[in-house]
Enzyme design. Structure first.
Site, PDB file in Angstrom:
ATOM      1  N   CYS A  30      37.630  38.302  55.541  1.00  0.00           N
ATOM      2  CA  CYS A  30      37.350  38.866  54.212  1.00  0.00           C
ATOM      3  C   CYS A  30      37.291  37.759  53.157  1.00  0.00           C
ATOM      4  O   CYS A  30      38.310  37.129  52.852  1.00  0.00           O
ATOM      5  CB  CYS A  30      38.441  39.888  53.887  1.00  0.00           C
ATOM      6  SG  CYS A  30      38.477  40.447  52.182  1.00  0.00           S
ATOM      7  N   CYS A  33      39.550  38.215  50.137  1.00  0.00           N
ATOM      8  CA  CYS A  33      40.948  38.005  50.546  1.00  0.00           C
ATOM      9  C   CYS A  33      41.288  36.523  50.506  1.00  0.00           C
ATOM     10  O   CYS A  33      42.364  36.131  50.053  1.00  0.00           O
ATOM     11  CB  CYS A  33      41.179  38.540  51.960  1.00  0.00           C
ATOM     12  SG  CYS A  33      40.914  40.316  52.143  1.00  0.00           S
TER      13      CYS A  33
END
Length: 107
Positions: A30, A33
């Site tokens: 991600c 993230c």
């Protein structure tokens, strides 16, 4: 310091503490993230009275499913074992995350 959660027992111990716990639900693939990782580490250094933990949703699928994590990153807030769902922060927004930490601390 940000603690990486390895199992549900460890997670339960962290969220059941009397202090505010911010859980970063993330995944290695991600992009947003990855952007938030240094932010969470920075906040852990600033907000010493808050527990910061990370849950890799790929490794801890049961936890992410149990807490209905559908978007990454999701920052969930817990205190004394209770999820403060009205404080959830979804996405890579440093300002919103910090504002939410401050609100959760004052509530």
């Amino acid at each position: 310091m940000v603690k990486q959660i390895e199992n549900e027992s460890e997670f339960d111990k962290c969220i059941n503490e009397d202090t505010l716990t911010v859980v970063d639900f993330w995944a290695s693939w991600c992009g947003p993230c990855k952007l938030m990782t240094p932010v969470v580490e920075e906040f852990a250094g600033i907000y010493k009275n808050v527990n910061f933990v990370k849950v890799n949703t790929d490794d801890q699928y049961d936890l992410s499913s149990k807490y209905s994590i559908n978007s990454l990153p999701t920052f969930a807030f817990f205190k004394s074992g209770v999820r403060l769902t009205h404080f959830d922060v979804i996405g890579a927004n440093k300002t919103l995350l910090e504002e939410t930490i401050k609100k959760a601390l004052s509530s």
